[in-house]
Design a protein around this motif. Structure first.
Motif, short mmCIF file in Angstrom:
data_model
loop_
_atom_site.label_atom_id
_atom_site.label_comp_id
_atom_site.label_asym_id
_atom_site.label_seq_id
_atom_site.Cartn_x
_atom_site.Cartn_y
_atom_site.Cartn_z
N PRO A 272 0.81 -1.22 0.00
CA PRO A 272 0.00 0.00 0.00
C PRO A 272 0.85 1.28 0.00
CG PRO A 272 -0.84 -1.57 1.60
CD PRO A 272 0.48 -2.09 1.14
N LYS A 273 1.99 1.24 0.73
CA LYS A 273 2.87 2.41 0.75
C LYS A 273 3.52 2.61 -0.62
CE LYS A 273 2.47 3.50 5.13
NZ LYS A 273 1.87 4.78 5.55
N PHE A 274 3.90 1.48 -1.26
CA PHE A 274 4.57 1.56 -2.55
C PHE A 274 3.67 2.22 -3.60
CE2 PHE A 274 5.77 -0.25 -6.68
CZ PHE A 274 7.12 0.07 -6.70
N PHE A 275 2.37 1.83 -3.58
CA PHE A 275 1.43 2.38 -4.56
C PHE A 275 0.74 3.64 -4.04
CE2 PHE A 275 1.62 -2.03 -6.13
CZ PHE A 275 1.92 -1.76 -7.46
N GLY A 276 1.04 4.04 -2.80
CA GLY A 276 0.46 5.27 -2.25
C GLY A 276 -1.03 5.20 -2.01
N PHE A 277 -1.55 4.00 -1.64
CA PHE A 277 -2.98 3.85 -1.37
C PHE A 277 -3.36 4.62 -0.12
CE2 PHE A 277 -2.86 -0.54 -3.50
CZ PHE A 277 -3.25 0.00 -4.71
N GLU A 278 -4.53 5.25 -0.14
CA GLU A 278 -5.12 5.78 1.08
C GLU A 278 -5.52 4.58 1.96
OE1 GLU A 278 -5.56 8.91 2.10
OE2 GLU A 278 -4.52 9.65 0.32
N VAL A 280 -8.19 3.61 3.43
CA VAL A 280 -9.46 2.96 3.10
C VAL A 280 -9.31 2.10 1.84
CG1 VAL A 280 -11.84 3.34 2.41
CG2 VAL A 280 -10.83 4.75 4.20
N TYR A 281 -8.68 2.68 0.80
CA TYR A 281 -8.50 1.93 -0.44
C TYR A 281 -7.51 0.78 -0.24
CZ TYR A 281 -10.87 5.99 -2.34
OH TYR A 281 -11.79 6.98 -2.58
N ALA A 285 -7.99 -3.04 -1.33
CA ALA A 285 -6.97 -3.78 -2.09
C ALA A 285 -6.56 -5.04 -1.34
CB ALA A 285 -5.76 -2.89 -2.33
N PHE A 286 -6.46 -4.92 -0.01
CA PHE A 286 -6.16 -6.07 0.85
C PHE A 286 -7.11 -7.22 0.60
CE2 PHE A 286 -3.99 -4.96 5.11
CZ PHE A 286 -2.78 -5.07 4.48
N GLY A 287 -8.40 -6.87 0.64
CA GLY A 287 -9.44 -7.89 0.48
C GLY A 287 -9.35 -8.57 -0.87
N ILE A 288 -9.14 -7.76 -1.92
CA ILE A 288 -9.05 -8.32 -3.28
C ILE A 288 -7.83 -9.24 -3.40
CG2 ILE A 288 -8.70 -7.75 -5.71
CD1 ILE A 288 -10.24 -5.12 -5.13
N ILE A 289 -6.70 -8.76 -2.86
CA ILE A 289 -5.47 -9.57 -2.94
C ILE A 289 -5.64 -10.88 -2.17
CG2 ILE A 289 -3.07 -9.68 -2.16
CD1 ILE A 289 -2.95 -6.63 -2.73
#
Length: 314
Positions: A272-278, A280-281, A285-289
């Protein structure tokens, strides 16, 4: 030979790495190291004795609060660090003995209840824990004197990176050694077929409890390292969601390897840090992965790598 060269290259890269990281990325690296200790210890319970524990964040919190409160009473960090592991291990015995008599979903519900109970105590025992406001002003570890008269200060994040890295390496070596022993083989026997293991004279309850207590000890050590790194802790850092996050890291990385939990912590916290996710998003993304991993890589990322290399060789 190739494996040894790869290991030396990896260790060299990890030693050099902090000197080239920004302040933000260095902070992330320390947090990933602490979570790698947590996920490795949880993997012992989930991956090697096959018990889905949902209270690991509770042991993590007990270690953090034990260490912080003792240093407030002027105990040195180098004493409170092992004591935090001992106290968490005692709680592991207290929780594990009754809960491991249950199986499957009942065990998960029992451990989840303990995790919720710990969070409630941390939130409501205000005279001891300061409630939801948490504890601030926790001291950094005392400096270590060097031979030339200089001191190694752990207020420097690079020095703290190496301190946590040392305990991560210690955790890997202890668990690796344990899994190669007769005890480790008994763990796997209990996981694969508890009834068969019992018929062969393996006391499954004793080995499951042993794994549970050892995992709690390492979670307590990780909690102490966390408290004295951030110098502030609060109950929300050790809630049920944290136990679920640790479980996701173990599943994504691979629950039946030592490398898997480390890769899981790196992947789940770093991506998430690498892609700069907020935040909440990032959760979305966690759930999808997690769903994708469960469908296409049921043995996790490292398990998939192992399958790929075996098929490419054979």
């Amino acid at each position: 030979m190739k494996n040894k060269i790869g290991l030396v290259t990896l260790l060299t890269a990890l030693v050099i790495l902090p000197f080239f990281l920004s302040k933000t990325l260095l902070h992330l690296a320390v947090i990933i190291e602490i979570h790698a200790i947590l996920t490795l210890s949880l993997c012992l319970v989930v991956g090697y004795v096959g018990q889905l524990s949902l209270c690991h964040a509770g042991f993590y919190g007990i270690g953090a609060y034990t260490s912080a409160l003792l240093t407030f009473a002027h105990w040195p960090f180098w004493i409170t660090l092992p004591l935090s592991g001992v106290v968490s291990g005692l709680f592991g015995l207290f929780v594990g003995f009754p809960s491991l008599k249950t199986r499957g979903i009942y065990f998960s519900i029992t451990t989840m209840s303990f995790g919720v109970l710990i969070a409630m105590v941390l939130n409501n025992w205000i005279s001891l824990t300061n409630g939801p406001d948490g504890l601030s002003g926790i001291k950094s570890p005392e400096p270590i004197s060097l031979f030339n008269g200089a001191a190694l200060s752990f207020k420097n994040p690079i020095h703290y990176y190496f301190l946590v890295g040392f305990f991560l390496l210690f955790t890997v070596l202890v668990i690796s050694r344990l899994l190669r022993s007769r005890v480790g083989r008994a763990f796997i026997g209990v996981r694969n077929n508890e009834t068969l293991a019992w018929s062969l004279g393996i006391n499954s309850m004793r080995y499951k409890l042993t794994a549970f207590i050892i995992a709690a000890v390492f979670a307590g050590l990780a909690g102490s390292l966390y408290a004295h790194y951030l110098r502030y802790i609060c109950p929300k850092d050790f809630g049920l969601h944290e136990s679920f996050d640790m479980l996701v890291m173990v599943v994504v990385g691979g629950a039946q390897t030592l490398l898997g939990p480390i890769v899981g912590a790196l992947f789940v916290l770093g991506l998430p840090k690498f892609f700069g996710f907020e935040p909440v998003y990032g959760r979305v993304a966690f759930g999808i992965i997690l769903i994708m991993v469960m469908i296409f890589m049921p043995r996790g990322i490292v398990g998939k790598w192992q399958e790929y290399f075996k098929s490419s060789r054979g």
